[in-house]
Design an enzyme around this catalytic site. Structure first.
Site, PDB file in Angstrom:
ATOM      1  CG  ASP A   1      -2.273   0.610   0.960  1.00 19.67           C
ATOM      2  OD1 ASP A   1      -2.307   1.835   0.778  1.00 19.67           O
ATOM      3  OD2 ASP A   1      -3.291  -0.109   0.934  1.00 19.67           O
TER       4      ASP A   1
ATOM      5  CG  HIS B   1      -5.268   3.986   0.798  1.00 17.02           C
ATOM      6  ND1 HIS B   1      -4.954   2.652   0.681  1.00 17.02           N
ATOM      7  CD2 HIS B   1      -6.507   4.128   0.275  1.00 17.02           C
ATOM      8  CE1 HIS B   1      -5.952   2.004   0.115  1.00 17.02           C
ATOM      9  NE2 HIS B   1      -6.915   2.878  -0.146  1.00 17.02           N
TER      10      HIS B   1
ATOM     11  CB  SER C   1      -9.380   0.654   0.051  1.00 17.86           C
ATOM     12  OG  SER C   1      -8.566   0.756  -1.067  1.00 17.86           O
TER      13      SER C   1
END
Length: 903
Positions: free
Chosen positions: A130, A183, A497
């Protein structure tokens, strides 16, 4: 050359794949032989990365694309792929931790396995590929590779400044800390947070963090696939038990290099979990790579039962009240106003409240209220900023709260979104006098009316070859989790996600419960078969498996299962052609060859499933019922294409549901009830009948769930229910049209920049200022599209720029991805790899488009849908002086559907 048209492409960069299997003795020889051949040929080439573990080949930069044909002719080379890039989503910050995630845990069995079984993921290694992680966050351990720290593995493959669009050469280092994006920190918190107020799904796992994205604001925010593949190989080398990949999107293929690499990780015993994608608004065939890899668990998103949002306090003449707002559209510009600030709702210079045009008046030190729609959030914010505003509040044009995802380094004021009703209430209050607001980063938690329903953004399946997607669903809408400390520490994000790491954490709990004595296939079966299919909103009929997979995952049921079924999903393929329906060569999505029998009628098939009784001491009795799910189609009754699939039966319809419009399924053999001895297995044959009352011309995809009702003869009379989803197609899938019909306006050939199609026998001159554009829309994914100029005898004159493309996703209906194109600029190509250009001669031509129908052989001319443009006459040609790989030739990549966003 493989040239996917459903993503952006790194110009001049390619994967070169060799023939041998990865991790085989052939790899070293083929790599050495390839470099010798390149040197002997005098080809100017730079190696970006070399791969031998999951992918046998190299990633290269090739300055002169005319050398590509030479590379492909080399004995060691199997094929080449253009380098794709993946685009990050914008991180959305918030403030103040909330037990928001705990509400999800209560509905998915996580709280129960924590409290009653003590499962926490201890001893299981989970890799997160990620944006990195802020490992100094107190809820994530505030440590890095120290004894007892959860973070024991990881690497930064890119550096803060990396962006594949502006900085193609990453600057890696061993430290994957993320302080600028968030994120990956959010994703990691869903898996492994262990704070005082909330816990991740598997809070005691050991983590490996593999950073593949740089900081937002460094260009387009992309990562090239060779960087991602390096991270996958590192996670493989570190022997991760589970890997989470919360990126993907677009209309993907299982043949994509990242999907293939993910499949190989599964083959090597690693549980691979990936997000299905956030393109649900664009309809069917929107699940993306790498989640389409064989055996990968790609995850749909369900809405959380509680929404934790930031609060705005509104002050007006008629009283004060509080409303909720989204997280800001820029992670570094927070919506904070400690003192009352005036709110106004001005009209822009176009006479609209949408804020899509500049303002003629000044609004210094004020906050503008504008309506969502007609332009981007960036445009709205830029116009407000230019007028002196200190913030902008956009009220939604739909009832729900949504998060803005647009960001620009040129916008320095905060932008948030509020609900449509709240926007209308502020407008009404402004009629009575001034309105002010404060926003102090306070939060409020409210019940989510859509809790437990599929998220609107969650992508649909199937994949282009009719394998089921997604595999299963988990909470992904409105999830509060950790965020970099520099960006507020916590935030609420929505997306597949967020659903993907939830399932990755569940996989870790299963492995812990089985002391790691569970195969990848078994973990997948336990997760999928224990899931609960959910109905459509306002209906009792289950949603299609192409929307929710096996349903909402439940980890308590997963770890409690005393039986499993193989395979866990059934993809029936097309149903008209008896020779094809039930083809024994079909592979299940789990990678195993299904044991199939051909149906005895054109609308039915028989599938063999194996029931495993895992009880060591009790007999298991089995019966089966069929739960018919909604059938779905991308086409309306008049034949026109629609982004939002229509369903049958329609929710809330008063029309009686005829039995023949629903699929049916029943056990063919053995004789019921079925009894399976302790520790034994039993093969059963299930006959599945496609709906006969639905018209094949409407192109319906049908589906349902085989509900296996299991009872053991132990003292407590243990009973469990397992579900196996099935999907199929009404009609012959291989006869589907791929291109939109001309009556819808596409395909057409017109002057570049003009929306009008050429009429027959129009005369044109081609030069640097005057070109023709070919516009076409794919309403179905296709493995091959060819665009050629042909003469009056229909003989091929040459390929157009971007005129031979393989593995394309379908076009979406949004403005950005509604069609694909190529340009007639005076240069044609002799070869499909577009490496041998020549100048177009004056003459009469047509454009011919060949699009391969689903599941057809690319070498069979009968397998293509063919379209011819009207005839046009080129009177003269003055082609531009540019390289074969110039921007114009690749411009269609800007207009095809996007791919690769973090989900």
């Amino acid at each position: 050359m493989k040239a996917p048209g459903s993503t952006s492409i790194q110009s001049g960069a390619y994967f070169v794949e060799f023939h041998g299997e990865p991790a085989s003795p052939e790899c070293d020889y083929e790599h050495e032989q390839f470099y010798q051949e390149v040197k002997a040929a005098g080809i100017n080439m730079r190696t970006r990365n070399a791969f031998k573990r999951l992918f046998n080949g190299v990633a290269i930069d090739l300055p002169n694309t005319r050398n590509l044909e030479q590379l492909e002719s080399m004995a060691t080379v199997r094929r080449t792929w253009p380098m794709q890039v993946r685009t990050r989503s914008v991180a959305i910050p918030s403030a103040n931790v909330s037990p928001n995630l705990m509400y999800a845990h209560q509905h998915t069995g996580v709280s129960k396995v924590h409290s009653e079984l003590g499962l926490t993921g201890q001893g299981i290694k989970v890799g997160v590929i990620d944006t990195g992680v802020d490992y100094m966050h107190p809820d994530l351990g505030a440590c890095w590779k120290t004894p007892g720290c959860p973070f024991q593995y990881g690497y930064d493959f890119v550096g803060d400044g990396y962006d594949s669009g502006t900085m193609p050469h990453p600057v890696p280092d061993p430290d994957p800390r993320d302080t600028c994006d968030g994120h990956g920190t959010h994703v990691t918190g869903i898996i492994a947070a262990h704070g005082s107020r909330f816990s991740g799904v598997a809070p005691n796992v050991t983590l490996g963090i593999y950073r593949i994205f740089g900081c937002p604001g460094n260009g387009t925010g992309q990562s090239a696939d060779d960087v991602i593949l390096k991270a996958m190989e590192a996670a493989h080398a570190d022997k991760m038990d589970v890997i989470n990949m919360s990126f993907g999107g677009g209309s993907g293929w299982s043949e994509d290099p990242l999907s293939v690499a993910a499949s190989r990780l599964v083959r090597d015993g690693i549980v691979m979990v990936a997000s299905a994608g956030n393109d649900g608004a664009n309809g069917l065939y929107t699940s993306g790579s790498p989640g389409l890899g064989v055996g990968v668990i790609n995850v749909a998103s369900f809405e959380n039962w509680m929404i934790t949002s930031l609060k705005i306090d509104i002050f007006g003449k008629n009283g004060n009240h509080s409303i909720v707002h989204s997280s800001p559209g820029n992670s570094k510009i927070r919506f904070v106003f400690d003192t009352p600030t005036q709110v106004v709702a001005p009209i822009d210079s176009s006479g609209s409240i949408n804020g899509c045009a500049p303002y003629t008046d000044r609004y210094d030190h004020q906050i503008l209220l504008v309506k969502r729609g007609n332009c981007t959030f960036v445009d709205k914010a830029a116009h407000a900023q230019d007028a002196g505003a200190v913030g902008i509040v956009v009220y939604n044009n739909e009832p729900d709260l949504m998060s803005p995802t647009s960001v620009s380094p040129n916008v320095t004021i905060p932008l948030v979104v509020i609900k449509s009703d709240d926007g209308q209430s502020i407008l009404s209050e402004l009629n009575f006098g001034p309105v002010t607001l404060t926003a102090t980063n306070g939060t409020v938690s409210t019940s989510n009316p859509a809790g437990g329903q599929i998220s609107k953004f969650s992508s649909w399946g199937p994949d282009p070859e009719l394998h089921q997607s997604p595999a299963v669903g988990a909470p992904g809408g409105h999830i509060f989790s950790t965020f970099p400390l520099d960006l507020g520490g916590y935030t609420s994000l929505s997306g597949t996600s967020m659903a993907s790491p939830y399932v990755a954490g569940m996989a870790a709990l299963i492995l812990q419960a089985r002391s790691k004595n569970a195969s990848v296939d078994e973990v997948r079966r336990l997760l999928l078969e224990s899931a609960h299919p959910k109905p459509n909103a306002n209906s009792t009929i289950p949603m299609s498996p192409l929307r929710q997979g096996s349903g909402l995952a439940d980890i308590w049921d997963s770890v409690s299962l005393m039986a499993t079924i193989d395979p866990p999903q059934l993809s029936l393929n097309y149903t008209e052609d008896r020779e094809s329906f039930g083809n024994p060569a079909d592979s299940g999505l789990d990678g195993t060859k299904q044991s199939l029998q051909r149906g005895t009628a054109s609308d039915e098939a028989i599938r063999r499933l194996t029931l495993f009784n895992h009880s060591p001491s009790s007999f298991m009795t089995c019966t089966m019922t069929n739960l018919a799910a909604s059938s779905v189609s991308s086409f309306m009754t008049n034949g026109s294409f629609a982004a939002t699939p229509r369903t049958w039966p329609e929710a809330g319809s008063a029309v009686a549901i005829a039995a023949d419009t629903q699929p049916r399924a029943f056990i063919e053999s053995p004789v019921l009830p079925i009894r399976v001895a302790p520790g034994a297995s039993q093969v059963v044959e299930v006959r599945i009948k496609a709906p006969s009352g639905l018209s094949a011309k409407d192109r319906w995809l049908f589906g349902g769930y085989l509900r296996f009702n299991l009872l053991w003869d132990d003292q407590s009379g243990t009973a469990q229910t397992l579900h196996v989803p099935y999907t199929g197609f009404v009609g012959d899938y291989t006869k589907l049209d791929v291109l939109s019909v001309p009556e819808e306006g596409l395909p057409f050939v017109g002057l570049k920049g003009s929306p009008d199609a050429l009429e027959d026998n129009v005369h044109v001159a081609i030069d640097s200022e005057h070109k023709l554009a070919v516009h076409y829309r794919l309403e179905h994914p296709t493995r091959v599209v060819k665009l050629r100029l042909v003469d009056d005898a229909n003989a091929t004159v040459g390929y157009l720029p971007y005129g031979y493309i393989e593995y394309l996703g379908r076009n979406y209906q949004s403005e950005r991805g509604r069609f694909s194109n190529s340009t007639i600029n005076g240069t044609l190509y002799q070869d499909a790899d577009l490496t041998r250009p020549f100048e177009t001669q004056p003459g009469a031509y047509r454009v011919r488009i060949d699009a391969l129908r689903p599941l057809r052989d690319p070498n069979d001319p009968e397998g293509y849908q063919i379209w011819h443009s009207p005839r046009f006459i080129i009177d003269s040609v003055s082609p531009p002086k540019a390289s074969p790989s110039n921007v114009e030739e690749a411009e269609s990549s800007d207009d095809v559907v996007r791919n690769g966003e973090l989900m």
